[in-house]
Scaffold this active site. Sequence first.
Site, PDB file in Angstrom:
ATOM      1  N   SER A   1      -3.855  50.777  40.104  1.00 55.06           N
ATOM      2  CA  SER A   1      -5.143  51.181  39.507  1.00 55.06           C
ATOM      3  C   SER A   1      -4.919  51.667  38.085  1.00 55.06           C
ATOM      4  O   SER A   1      -5.792  52.291  37.484  1.00 55.06           O
ATOM      5  CB  SER A   1      -5.790  52.292  40.340  1.00 55.06           C
ATOM      6  OG  SER A   1      -4.960  53.434  40.372  1.00 55.06           O
TER       7      SER A   1
ATOM      8  N   THR B   1     -53.546  49.880  36.706  1.00 51.22           N
ATOM      9  CA  THR B   1     -53.009  49.822  38.068  1.00 51.22           C
ATOM     10  C   THR B   1     -52.977  48.339  38.391  1.00 51.22           C
ATOM     11  O   THR B   1     -53.846  47.589  37.924  1.00 51.22           O
ATOM     12  CB  THR B   1     -53.889  50.574  39.097  1.00 51.22           C
ATOM     13  OG1 THR B   1     -55.161  49.932  39.158  1.00 51.22           O
ATOM     14  CG2 THR B   1     -54.077  52.048  38.745  1.00 51.22           C
ATOM     15  N   HIS B   2     -51.985  47.917  39.134  1.00 50.50           N
ATOM     16  CA  HIS B   2     -51.813  46.485  39.437  1.00 50.50           C
ATOM     17  C   HIS B   2     -51.704  45.653  38.154  1.00 50.50           C
ATOM     18  O   HIS B   2     -52.058  44.473  38.146  1.00 50.50           O
ATOM     19  CB  HIS B   2     -52.959  45.949  40.296  1.00 50.50           C
ATOM     20  CG  HIS B   2     -53.269  46.812  41.481  1.00 50.50           C
ATOM     21  ND1 HIS B   2     -52.661  46.644  42.706  1.00 50.50           N
ATOM     22  CD2 HIS B   2     -54.093  47.887  41.612  1.00 50.50           C
ATOM     23  CE1 HIS B   2     -53.118  47.557  43.550  1.00 50.50           C
ATOM     24  NE2 HIS B   2     -53.982  48.341  42.909  1.00 50.50           N
TER      25      HIS B   2
ATOM     26  N   SER C   1     -33.274  35.412  16.633  1.00 49.84           N
ATOM     27  CA  SER C   1     -32.747  34.241  17.312  1.00 49.84           C
ATOM     28  C   SER C   1     -31.889  33.440  16.342  1.00 49.84           C
ATOM     29  O   SER C   1     -32.127  33.447  15.133  1.00 49.84           O
ATOM     30  CB  SER C   1     -33.924  33.389  17.795  1.00 49.84           C
ATOM     31  OG  SER C   1     -33.563  32.036  17.892  1.00 49.84           O
TER      32      SER C   1
ATOM     33  N   LYS D   1     -38.188  35.100  15.313  1.00 50.08           N
ATOM     34  CA  LYS D   1     -38.093  35.950  16.500  1.00 50.08           C
ATOM     35  C   LYS D   1     -37.718  37.397  16.231  1.00 50.08           C
ATOM     36  O   LYS D   1     -36.923  37.707  15.365  1.00 50.08           O
ATOM     37  CB  LYS D   1     -37.060  35.380  17.501  1.00 50.08           C
ATOM     38  CG  LYS D   1     -37.484  34.152  18.224  1.00 50.08           C
ATOM     39  CD  LYS D   1     -38.805  34.277  18.982  1.00 50.08           C
ATOM     40  CE  LYS D   1     -38.743  35.236  20.140  1.00 50.08           C
ATOM     41  NZ  LYS D   1     -37.955  34.692  21.258  1.00 50.08           N
TER      42      LYS D   1
ATOM     43  N   GLU E   1     -34.079  45.044  26.999  1.00 56.59           N
ATOM     44  CA  GLU E   1     -33.747  44.043  28.011  1.00 56.59           C
ATOM     45  C   GLU E   1     -32.437  44.403  28.691  1.00 56.59           C
ATOM     46  O   GLU E   1     -32.290  44.282  29.911  1.00 56.59           O
ATOM     47  CB  GLU E   1     -33.645  42.652  27.374  1.00 56.59           C
ATOM     48  CG  GLU E   1     -34.996  42.104  26.946  1.00 56.59           C
ATOM     49  CD  GLU E   1     -34.868  40.827  26.131  1.00 56.59           C
ATOM     50  OE1 GLU E   1     -34.093  39.933  26.508  1.00 56.59           O
ATOM     51  OE2 GLU E   1     -35.545  40.727  25.091  1.00 56.59           O
TER      52      GLU E   1
HETATM   53  N1  ARG Z   1      -4.741  55.449  42.782  1.00 55.80           N
HETATM   54  C1  ARG Z   1      -5.170  56.112  43.965  1.00 55.80           C
HETATM   55  C2  ARG Z   1      -6.696  56.281  43.955  1.00 55.80           C
HETATM   56  O1  ARG Z   1      -7.286  56.011  42.965  1.00 55.80           O
HETATM   57  C3  ARG Z   1      -4.532  57.448  44.051  1.00 55.80           C
HETATM   58  C4  ARG Z   1      -4.236  57.899  45.417  1.00 55.80           C
HETATM   59  C5  ARG Z   1      -3.234  57.017  46.070  1.00 55.80           C
HETATM   60  N2  ARG Z   1      -2.834  57.549  47.321  1.00 55.80           N
HETATM   61  C6  ARG Z   1      -2.124  56.857  48.177  1.00 55.80           C
HETATM   62  N3  ARG Z   1      -1.832  57.447  49.282  1.00 55.80           N
HETATM   63  N4  ARG Z   1      -1.746  55.622  47.938  1.00 55.80           N
HETATM   64  O2  ARG Z   1      -7.285  56.636  44.934  1.00 55.80           O
END
Ligand code: ARG
Length: 486
Positions: free
Chosen positions: A24, A154-155, A276, A282, A289
């Site tokens: 991560s 409304t509507h 545009s 435009k 949006e």
């Molecule tokens: N990167 C993990 C998370 O975002 C941290 C915790 C990981 N814990 C584990 N037991 N692998 O949740």
Amino acid sequence: MTQNIIRKGRLMEFDERASRFITSIAADEWLFRYDILVDLAHLKMLCKQAIISQTTYKTLKKTLLYINERGYAFLPKDVDDVHVAIETTLTDEVGPAQAGWLHVGRSRNDEVATCIRMAVRDKLLLLKDAILSLQSTLLKRSAENLSTVMPGFTHLQHAQPTTLGHYLLAHYDALERDLTRSENSYDRTNKSPLGAAAFASTGWPLDRDSTALALGFDGIIENSMDAVSTRDFVIEVLATASNLMITLSRLSEELILWSTSEFGYVELDDKFASTSSIMPQKKNPDPLELTRAKTGTVIGALTASLVICKALPYSYNLDLQEVTPHLHQAINAAIDCVRIVQAVLETLVINTERLADMGSVGFTTATELADTIARTTSVPFRTAHTIVGEVVRIGKCDLDTINQVGKRHVGKPLSLLGLTASDVREALDVSHNIAKRNVTGGPAESEVARMIKARRKHLRSQKRRLSLQQNTLQMMEKDLLDHSDV
Ligand code: ARG
């Protein structure tokens, strides 16, 4: 390849594909600074509880401050996550004899939950700041348009006349509820899971209250299993953000419609419009949006998080890691959208003439005419409603027509029961309609002015509260990053 400090005991080498799949580290960038703070608070408590020596404390703190200054960019990226990356760097810097003490009595499970809660706190304060500023703009523009007549719908059909001031204040009030929900989420987010370790706490004599205090939390998530297992605070924040985005998307959608040639009620400032690449004429409302679209992104993040957490066995599972990027993307989108809508509204050009012209189109005063008939002749409202309905169908709203239709329903022309031509004229007058609607919360100028005054006062106290909250967190950070004891 970075030596993996947590795998090397139990497991043989890691397949690179698996390593890349489970990490991560990229998504953790925003958690880096919080992880350093969590490390510092934990370290201080370990020393206070005599679990580590003063010397180890000083060495590790000094090095953590150094790692913090160098920043996320200098961390190894081929590891599980930011927690491992920081501990790996610490180990490289000071050696395992001292670095090996940082993670005592702690797991990444309580560590990451603490980091996410801290990150959410900061985001919620940014969100609050943005909402308060949008609310200020709404109050300002509402005050400028107390007597700007427009048709209310409304509507999506013309319904009754109102004012732009009244309309803008409706959005202010919706945002006020969004803000309250955000504050409630803040209170439940602001509790520390630290010290829960993997889930069963630890045999080390940790002081959970002291780390909670040092990190600016106003308490702990007591049950250590609950502390690492839950992301209900994330779901709550995403639900809050979704509601907020619905508020913004409705306002955006109306401004998009109102800026079309068909409506012509408003025009975006050039600074906030796009054009545009092929159609030179435009003027497109791109920021609005995208706000409408990002509502989908935020609701998607809420849905994803709900589904990821559903039926997840206790306690921690890596599934929870998958929730965090949704949170990050959604909360940033919500903050960005509030800010851009504020800017669009602040600079919006309002075509008051067009709004006023359209204010009476479509017999918007018909309700008041029915009320006037009931009031002056004592004919029941439902009968008056039917009479006016027929008058509208005929398409001629004058006393003669009303008398003819009325006679068919009540046996006498309504003027014989007390209705006068001036009553009819007054009932059909748009400004009179609005002025008459002065019950609490109605569009009458006096009532909208009263509401604006009360909201201005409330807004000022909200701004003061926000700066106190910001100060508390800044002080906490300053204390933890203070070099003076090392
Ligand atoms: N990167 C993990 C998370 O975002 C941290 C915790 C990981 N814990 C584990 N037991 N692998 O949740």
